[in-house]
Design an enzyme around this catalytic site. Structure first.
Site, short mmCIF file in Angstrom:
data_model
loop_
_atom_site.label_atom_id
_atom_site.label_comp_id
_atom_site.label_asym_id
_atom_site.label_seq_id
_atom_site.Cartn_x
_atom_site.Cartn_y
_atom_site.Cartn_z
N ASP A 241 0.86 -1.19 0.00
CA ASP A 241 0.00 0.00 0.00
C ASP A 241 0.90 1.24 0.00
O ASP A 241 1.34 1.71 1.05
CB ASP A 241 -0.92 0.00 1.22
N HIS B 231 0.54 7.94 3.78
CA HIS B 231 1.23 7.28 4.88
C HIS B 231 2.72 7.58 4.93
O HIS B 231 3.43 7.06 5.79
CB HIS B 231 1.01 5.76 4.80
N ILE C 203 -0.25 9.38 8.36
CA ILE C 203 -0.96 8.52 9.32
C ILE C 203 -0.63 7.05 9.02
O ILE C 203 -0.18 6.71 7.92
CB ILE C 203 -2.48 8.75 9.27
N GLY D 94 -4.53 1.69 8.13
CA GLY D 94 -5.51 1.01 8.99
C GLY D 94 -5.19 -0.47 9.13
O GLY D 94 -5.28 -1.04 10.21
C1 LIG Z 1 -13.71 3.72 -5.59
C2 LIG Z 1 -12.77 3.24 -4.53
C3 LIG Z 1 -12.42 1.83 -4.72
C4 LIG Z 1 -11.57 1.38 -3.61
C5 LIG Z 1 -11.23 -0.09 -3.73
C6 LIG Z 1 -10.99 -0.67 -2.36
C7 LIG Z 1 -9.75 -1.44 -2.28
C8 LIG Z 1 -9.21 -1.50 -0.91
C9 LIG Z 1 -8.84 -0.15 -0.33
C10 LIG Z 1 -8.22 -0.26 1.00
C11 LIG Z 1 -7.96 1.08 1.60
C12 LIG Z 1 -6.68 1.64 1.19
C13 LIG Z 1 -6.44 3.01 1.69
C14 LIG Z 1 -6.05 2.98 3.09
C15 LIG Z 1 -6.17 4.08 3.82
C16 LIG Z 1 -5.92 4.04 5.24
O1 LIG Z 1 -5.40 3.12 5.80
S1 LIG Z 1 -6.44 5.40 6.12
C17 LIG Z 1 -6.01 5.01 7.80
C18 LIG Z 1 -6.99 4.14 8.50
N1 LIG Z 1 -8.27 4.75 8.68
C19 LIG Z 1 -8.47 5.73 9.57
O2 LIG Z 1 -7.55 6.20 10.22
C20 LIG Z 1 -9.88 6.24 9.74
C21 LIG Z 1 -10.17 6.47 11.20
N2 LIG Z 1 -11.56 6.89 11.39
C22 LIG Z 1 -11.96 8.19 11.31
O3 LIG Z 1 -11.16 9.09 11.11
C23 LIG Z 1 -13.43 8.46 11.49
O4 LIG Z 1 -14.04 7.36 12.12
C24 LIG Z 1 -14.17 8.71 10.12
C25 LIG Z 1 -14.02 7.51 9.17
C26 LIG Z 1 -13.62 10.00 9.47
C27 LIG Z 1 -15.67 8.90 10.40
O5 LIG Z 1 -15.80 9.82 11.43
P1 LIG Z 1 -16.98 10.89 11.38
O6 LIG Z 1 -16.92 11.68 10.13
O7 LIG Z 1 -16.96 11.62 12.66
O8 LIG Z 1 -18.24 9.95 11.25
P2 LIG Z 1 -19.53 9.88 12.15
O9 LIG Z 1 -20.21 11.22 12.15
O10 LIG Z 1 -19.20 9.26 13.47
O11 LIG Z 1 -20.45 8.82 11.36
C28 LIG Z 1 -21.08 9.18 10.11
C29 LIG Z 1 -21.67 7.90 9.54
O12 LIG Z 1 -20.59 7.07 9.04
C30 LIG Z 1 -20.56 5.82 9.77
N3 LIG Z 1 -19.15 5.56 10.10
C31 LIG Z 1 -18.41 6.24 10.98
N4 LIG Z 1 -17.16 5.74 11.01
C32 LIG Z 1 -17.13 4.73 10.13
C33 LIG Z 1 -16.12 3.82 9.74
N5 LIG Z 1 -14.90 3.83 10.26
N6 LIG Z 1 -16.42 2.86 8.81
C34 LIG Z 1 -17.67 2.78 8.30
N7 LIG Z 1 -18.68 3.64 8.64
C35 LIG Z 1 -18.41 4.60 9.54
C36 LIG Z 1 -21.38 6.05 11.05
O13 LIG Z 1 -21.94 4.86 11.48
C37 LIG Z 1 -22.39 7.06 10.58
O14 LIG Z 1 -23.43 6.40 9.90
P3 LIG Z 1 -24.93 6.52 10.47
O15 LIG Z 1 -24.87 5.98 11.86
O16 LIG Z 1 -25.76 5.70 9.54
O17 LIG Z 1 -25.24 7.98 10.40
#
Ligand SMILES: CCCCCCCCCCCCC/C=C/C(=O)SCCNC(=O)CCNC(=O)[C@H](O)C(C)(C)COP(=O)(O)OP(=O)(O)OC[C@H]1O[C@@H](n2cnc3c(N)ncnc32)[C@H](O)[C@@H]1OP(=O)(O)O
Length: 293
Positions: free
Chosen positions: A192, A197, A212, A215
């Site tokens: 990754d 990062h 950062i 994850g």
């Molecule tokens: C087109 C794209 C294709 C992609 C293909 C995928 C391939 C694989 C990709 C793998 C990823 C690679 C990239 C990697 C990146 C990283 O590693 S980043 C580092 C790790 N992650 C973090 O550090 C994130 C830490 N979390 C946060 O910062 C916060 O939790 C947040 C995600 C920013 C959310 O916080 P906030 O905005 O305050 O949300 P809330 O108001 O609490 O909630 C809003 C709604 O969202 C839901 N929710 C909250 N957190 C998450 C979550 N972590 N995952 C999923 N859903 C989340 C929450 O339940 C709320 O929903 P409702 O309850 O329905 O309102």
């Protein structure tokens, strides 16, 4: 955060290089195996061919790397435009069906498992089913949730768009696993290469004071602690892993994982000690509590 209409950044996209070969030992080092003790008897088997051990053993979270193969293609999904610099990894769900071979060629089948409009963000779930080449038996499955800040608000009706193709039920203080300031720089060698990062300028553009931690690196630290404390060091005891990333971790911070055993389910929470902040929570299902566990 305002929705961004910017086109893709080719430099960022091109930075997402994936190695053709993933190395289980480099991965284990990246999540801190033998980081405190180079001859740790519980962890040496993940990084080195020990005497009497035929192959290096594979940590179950290693399979999370198979989901990264979708990232480069996934960035070009039709009908979906967002700012990749605002992408955060939200959750990871893993099922391991068979013992993990220490060497294999894999075929990954990728599909969209979910899409939700959260207003300020869009949540996208990608499922990756992995098979050993030449076999039609499933080896493992990853469901990766990406949290796309600024990409919500695309629903037409008053009811926010929500699609999921899987059941919703999937969703103790221990020795302290400590990350190093260089942890993200080492972990990225497992495939990754997102500059979020490693590059201070890219991190600032994404809204963070410095790079950062991945994850999946935090998840690896936490599950390794559970394997050590509950599974008596046996990685094959792990059946299912689920984790939600609650807050960002900075390389060098100390991770404390608390865990509670409820039947065959381990509930866990990982905190950053320095900020007393929960950064990851979830559960691990184990195969059994036999005398070897
Ligand atoms: C087109 C794209 C294709 C992609 C293909 C995928 C391939 C694989 C990709 C793998 C990823 C690679 C990239 C990697 C990146 C990283 O590693 S980043 C580092 C790790 N992650 C973090 O550090 C994130 C830490 N979390 C946060 O910062 C916060 O939790 C947040 C995600 C920013 C959310 O916080 P906030 O905005 O305050 O949300 P809330 O108001 O609490 O909630 C809003 C709604 O969202 C839901 N929710 C909250 N957190 C998450 C979550 N972590 N995952 C999923 N859903 C989340 C929450 O339940 C709320 O929903 P409702 O309850 O329905 O309102």
């Amino acid at each position: 955060m305002a929705r961004s209409d910017s086109e893709f950044n080719p430099d960022l996209l091109l930075a997402h290089k994936l190695p053709e070969v993933l190395d289980v030992a480099i991965y284990a080092l990246g999540i801190g195996a033998c980081g405190q003790d180079a001859v740790d008897s519980d962890e040496l088997k993940f990084v080195y061919h020990e005497n009497g051990q035929e192959h290096i053993q594979v940590l179950p979270t290693f399979v999370s790397l198979f989901s990264l193969g979708s990232l480069t293609d996934g960035l070009d999904l039709p009908g979906f435009k967002y700012d990749p610099s605002l992408l955060l990894h939200g959750q990871q769900y893993i099922e391991v069906y068979r013992p993990l071979p220490s060497k294999a060629s894999l075929i990954n089948k990728v599909s969209l498992a979910g899409l939700q409009d959260k207003g300020k963000a869009a949540i996208l779930e990608i499922e990756t089913r992995s098979y050993e080449q030449g076999s039609d038996e499933l080896l493992c499955m990853n469901r990766t949730t990406v949290f796309l800040r600024g990409a919500g608000g695309f629903s037409n009706s008053s009811k926010p768009f929500s699609y999921k193709n899987y059941p919703s039920n999937q969703g103790l203080a221990v020795k302290i696993p400590q990350t190093q300031p260089s942890s993200a720089l080492l972990y990225r060698l497992s495939g990754d290469y997102n500059p979020l990062h490693s590059d201070p300028n890219v991190a600032k553009l994404a809204g963070f004071p410095r790079p950062i931690l991945h994850g999946l690196c935090t998840l690896g630290f936490a599950i390794k602690a559970i394997i050590k404390c509950i599974c008596k060091g046996d990685p094959s005891a792990v059946k299912t892993i689920s984790g939600r990333f609650l807050a960002t971790v900075f390389p060098g911070e100390t991770l404390i994982t608390e865990m509670w055993l409820q039947g065959l389910r381990v509930i866990y929470q990982t905190k950053v000690k320095e900020r007393n902040k929960a950064v990851l929570s979830g559960y691990v299902d184990i195969r059994g509590l036999s005398s070897s566990l």
